[in-house]
Design an enzyme around this catalytic site. Structure first.
Site, short mmCIF file in Angstrom:
data_model
loop_
_atom_site.label_atom_id
_atom_site.label_comp_id
_atom_site.label_asym_id
_atom_site.label_seq_id
_atom_site.Cartn_x
_atom_site.Cartn_y
_atom_site.Cartn_z
N TYR A 164 -1.76 -0.33 11.13
CA TYR A 164 -1.97 -1.02 9.86
C TYR A 164 -0.78 -0.80 8.93
CZ TYR A 164 -3.34 -1.37 4.94
OH TYR A 164 -3.35 -1.64 3.59
N THR A 201 0.82 -1.21 0.00
CA THR A 201 0.00 0.00 0.00
C THR A 201 0.85 1.26 0.00
OG1 THR A 201 -1.50 1.28 1.40
CG2 THR A 201 -0.13 -0.30 2.54
N ASP A 202 0.29 2.34 -0.54
CA ASP A 202 1.00 3.63 -0.48
C ASP A 202 1.14 4.13 0.96
OD1 ASP A 202 -1.64 4.44 0.00
OD2 ASP A 202 -1.74 5.86 -1.67
N GLU A 203 0.35 3.58 1.88
CA GLU A 203 0.41 4.07 3.27
C GLU A 203 1.75 3.78 3.94
OE1 GLU A 203 -2.94 3.66 5.79
OE2 GLU A 203 -4.36 4.01 4.17
N TYR A 260 -14.24 12.72 9.08
CA TYR A 260 -13.25 12.91 10.14
C TYR A 260 -12.62 14.30 10.01
CZ TYR A 260 -13.27 7.76 10.70
OH TYR A 260 -13.62 6.46 10.90
N ARG A 291 -6.71 11.83 -0.79
CA ARG A 291 -6.33 10.47 -1.16
C ARG A 291 -6.22 10.41 -2.69
NH1 ARG A 291 -5.21 10.62 3.38
NH2 ARG A 291 -5.73 9.21 5.10
N HIS A 325 -3.89 10.81 11.82
CA HIS A 325 -4.44 10.80 10.46
C HIS A 325 -3.46 11.38 9.43
CE1 HIS A 325 -8.53 11.48 8.21
NE2 HIS A 325 -7.67 10.75 7.51
N LYS A 359 2.04 -3.36 7.34
CA LYS A 359 2.27 -3.58 5.90
C LYS A 359 3.74 -3.30 5.55
CE LYS A 359 -0.30 -4.46 3.04
NZ LYS A 359 -0.74 -5.79 2.50
N ASN A 416 -5.56 4.32 -2.71
CA ASN A 416 -6.92 4.06 -2.22
C ASN A 416 -7.81 3.52 -3.33
OD1 ASN A 416 -5.92 5.94 -0.05
ND2 ASN A 416 -7.99 5.52 0.68
P1 NAD Z 1 -10.18 -6.82 2.48
O1 NAD Z 1 -10.15 -6.47 3.92
O2 NAD Z 1 -11.39 -6.52 1.67
O3 NAD Z 1 -9.91 -8.40 2.31
C1 NAD Z 1 -8.91 -9.05 3.00
C2 NAD Z 1 -9.06 -10.55 2.73
O4 NAD Z 1 -7.98 -11.23 3.39
C3 NAD Z 1 -10.34 -11.16 3.28
O5 NAD Z 1 -10.91 -12.04 2.34
C4 NAD Z 1 -9.89 -11.88 4.54
O6 NAD Z 1 -10.72 -12.98 4.88
C5 NAD Z 1 -8.50 -12.31 4.14
N1 NAD Z 1 -7.62 -12.53 5.30
C6 NAD Z 1 -7.39 -11.68 6.33
N2 NAD Z 1 -6.51 -12.24 7.20
C7 NAD Z 1 -6.17 -13.45 6.69
C8 NAD Z 1 -5.30 -14.48 7.12
N3 NAD Z 1 -4.61 -14.38 8.27
N4 NAD Z 1 -5.18 -15.57 6.35
C9 NAD Z 1 -5.88 -15.70 5.18
N5 NAD Z 1 -6.74 -14.76 4.75
C10 NAD Z 1 -6.88 -13.64 5.48
O7 NAD Z 1 -8.87 -6.17 1.84
P2 NAD Z 1 -8.69 -5.34 0.49
O8 NAD Z 1 -9.14 -3.97 0.70
O9 NAD Z 1 -9.22 -6.13 -0.64
O10 NAD Z 1 -7.08 -5.31 0.43
C11 NAD Z 1 -6.38 -6.39 -0.15
C12 NAD Z 1 -4.90 -6.09 -0.10
O11 NAD Z 1 -4.63 -4.88 -0.80
C13 NAD Z 1 -4.36 -5.88 1.32
O12 NAD Z 1 -3.09 -6.48 1.39
C14 NAD Z 1 -4.27 -4.37 1.46
O13 NAD Z 1 -3.24 -4.00 2.37
C15 NAD Z 1 -3.93 -3.97 0.04
N6 NAD Z 1 -4.37 -2.64 -0.37
C16 NAD Z 1 -5.67 -2.26 -0.21
C17 NAD Z 1 -6.08 -0.99 -0.66
C18 NAD Z 1 -7.50 -0.53 -0.49
O14 NAD Z 1 -7.76 0.67 -0.69
N7 NAD Z 1 -8.45 -1.38 -0.16
C19 NAD Z 1 -5.15 -0.15 -1.26
C20 NAD Z 1 -3.82 -0.57 -1.39
C21 NAD Z 1 -3.44 -1.83 -0.95
O1 DAU Z 2 -4.02 4.23 0.65
C1 DAU Z 2 -4.26 2.84 0.56
C2 DAU Z 2 -5.06 2.42 1.76
O2 DAU Z 2 -6.35 2.97 1.58
C3 DAU Z 2 -5.15 0.91 1.93
O3 DAU Z 2 -3.86 0.42 2.19
C4 DAU Z 2 -6.09 0.55 3.06
O4 DAU Z 2 -6.26 -0.86 3.11
C5 DAU Z 2 -7.42 1.20 2.82
O5 DAU Z 2 -8.26 0.98 3.93
C6 DAU Z 2 -7.27 2.71 2.59
O6 DAU Z 2 -6.86 3.38 3.81
P1 DAU Z 2 -7.49 4.79 4.23
O7 DAU Z 2 -7.38 4.96 5.68
O8 DAU Z 2 -6.99 5.90 3.37
O9 DAU Z 2 -9.01 4.52 3.77
P2 DAU Z 2 -10.42 4.79 4.46
O10 DAU Z 2 -11.45 4.45 3.43
O11 DAU Z 2 -10.53 4.20 5.81
O12 DAU Z 2 -10.38 6.38 4.63
C7 DAU Z 2 -10.22 7.25 3.51
C8 DAU Z 2 -10.24 8.68 4.04
O13 DAU Z 2 -11.56 8.95 4.53
C9 DAU Z 2 -9.29 8.91 5.20
O14 DAU Z 2 -8.75 10.22 5.12
C10 DAU Z 2 -10.20 8.80 6.43
C11 DAU Z 2 -11.53 9.34 5.91
N1 DAU Z 2 -12.75 8.77 6.55
C12 DAU Z 2 -12.88 7.42 6.57
C13 DAU Z 2 -13.96 6.83 7.18
C14 DAU Z 2 -14.11 5.33 7.22
C15 DAU Z 2 -13.70 9.60 7.09
O15 DAU Z 2 -13.58 10.85 7.03
N2 DAU Z 2 -14.79 9.03 7.70
C16 DAU Z 2 -14.95 7.68 7.78
O16 DAU Z 2 -15.97 7.22 8.37
#
Ligand code: NAD
Ligand code: DAU
Length: 330
Positions: free
Chosen positions: A145, A121-123, A202, A209, A271, A149, A174
């Site tokens: 988190y 992730t970019d985070e 928030y 993002r 944040h 990562k 994101n």
């Molecule tokens: P998600 O939370 O929707 O899904 C996570 C999946 O992993 C689920 O199916 C869960 O059951 C499985 N899982 C969790 N712990 C496990 C374990 N110990 N063993 C086996 N399976 C397990 O996640 P997502 O948003 O689809 O993210 C997927 C990947 O992409 C993550 O690695 C996340 O860090 C990365 N990522 C997400 C975003 C985003 O914005 N969602 C952005 C950049 C990177």
């Molecule tokens: O940047 C990549 C990441 O993006 C991934 O690695 C993470 O898995 C994914 O959850 C996401 O992280 P963020 O914290 O950026 O995403 P989130 O959707 O939780 O929040 C996006 C922005 O919105 C952040 O600035 C917080 C804000 N927010 C979020 C929630 C859930 C609010 O203002 N209110 C909310 O209720």
């Protein structure tokens, strides 16, 4: 290729599984089915003879090692993925995101898997006030988190360096689209708006993002998997920068609701203010995102509007207790 993907029942993983099958690959999906893992996300491919599901924890070597037989590439996507949950209860994050990654690396090495791709992730870079992060920038993660990562990324690079494993890392921005658990900003606000519930922004909502649609994120992972150089990191960003308030206004417009639903609540501790990625390196492999923000967000809102049977049961289960803890006294 026979690709072992972990976390294939989650949001991005289920899209990746579908895309991999469409590209002609065989898929082994290893998933623990945590609160975020939903078999319905892959129900449409469950009967495909090229698809196998293994219910296992990636931190359990004995369970994941047999699944590696005949596998050409591992795409490690399973993670605890939500920043707010990592602030409320961090314990599970290093277990899956660091230890689980190390166990997957060890099992892949044992089995002689040719390539290991880590979905990161970019985070891991932390916040950037201006400009955009390059792959060579230092890791300064802010939350439990993102620190987990980053720990996973360092394990991957160390296995490449020490054992000569062929490893690649992608760092995505994101991501949004269908089947995203409604704890993240876009699915939470869309589903709340559809139910005439408050949209909890928030702080001042001016955090930025860099948004990418899930299909573009997955095509970026494929580009790095198929053409990336060993030991290299590739940023996967959509280049669609927006403040949270702007996204909120778009969601209100697309759902036909007005801004009385918006409520500013206490900010997230620690944040990050802004994320932005320089994607020159991945573009050098021929990749580019295809979706525009406006049409992709409109499609996403339409999907949640048309698929209430997907998210309504989620919102009435475990989610309810999480929501009350996270937002109850905010
Ligand atoms: P998600 O939370 O929707 O899904 C996570 C999946 O992993 C689920 O199916 C869960 O059951 C499985 N899982 C969790 N712990 C496990 C374990 N110990 N063993 C086996 N399976 C397990 O996640 P997502 O948003 O689809 O993210 C997927 C990947 O992409 C993550 O690695 C996340 O860090 C990365 N990522 C997400 C975003 C985003 O914005 N969602 C952005 C950049 C990177
Ligand atoms: O940047 C990549 C990441 O993006 C991934 O690695 C993470 O898995 C994914 O959850 C996401 O992280 P963020 O914290 O950026 O995403 P989130 O959707 O939780 O929040 C996006 C922005 O919105 C952040 O600035 C917080 C804000 N927010 C979020 C929630 C859930 C609010 O203002 N209110 C909310 O209720």
């Amino acid at each position: 290729m026979r690709i072992l993907v972990t976390g294939g029942c989650g949001f991005i993983g289920s899209q990746f599984v579908r895309d991999a099958l469409e590209r002609g690959h065989e898929v082994v999906n290893v998933d623990k089915l945590t609160y975020a893992g939903n078999p319905a996300n892959v129900a449409d491919v469950a009967d495909d003879p090229r698809y196998t599901f293994v219910h296992a924890d990636i931190a359990d070597h004995g369970a994941v090692r047999p699944a590696m037989e005949g596998v050409d590439a591992v795409v490690n996507m399973a993670a605890e993925s939500h920043v707010d949950r990592s602030i409320l209860d961090p314990a599970a994050f290093p277990m899956t995101d660091v230890v689980g990654t190390a166990v997957m690396l060890g099992a892949a090495r044992d089995a002689g898997v040719a390539r290991f791709l880590q979905v990161s992730t970019d985070e891991v870079y932390g916040s950037i006030p201006r400009g955009a992060f390059k792959e060579t920038d230092p890791l300064t993660p802010s939350s439990p988190y993102s620190a987990s990562k980053a720990g996973g990324d360092l394990q991957v690079l160390a296995y490449g360096h020490t054992y000569g494993m062929d490893v690649v890392i992608t760092r995505g921005s994101n991501t949004f689209g269908p089947r995203q658990y409604p704890e993240k900003l876009i699915p939470l606000f869309v589903t709340n708006a559809l139910e005439d519930q408050k949209l909890p922004v928030y702080g001042d909502g001016m955090q930025i993002r860099d948004w990418i649609h899930v299909t573009d994120h997955c095509s970026g992972i494929f580009a790095a998997l198929e053409n990336g150089e060993t030991g290299e990191v590739y940023n996967v960003g959509g280049g669609h920068e927006a403040t949270n308030l702007h996204i909120t206004e778009q969601i209100l417009a697309l759902t036909g609701k007005d801004d009385r639903l918006v409520t500013h609540v206490a900010d997230r501790p620690g944040h990050d203010r802004r994320y932005a990625l320089d994607t020159t390196k991945l573009r050098g492999l021929g990749w580019a995102p295809k979706r525009t923000m406006d049409e992709a967000l409109a499609d996403t809102v339409a999907w949640y509007t048309d698929n209430r049977e997907w998210w309504e049961p989620i919102k009435s289960g475990e989610y309810r207790a999480y929501y009350d803890t996270q937002y109850g006294n905010r």
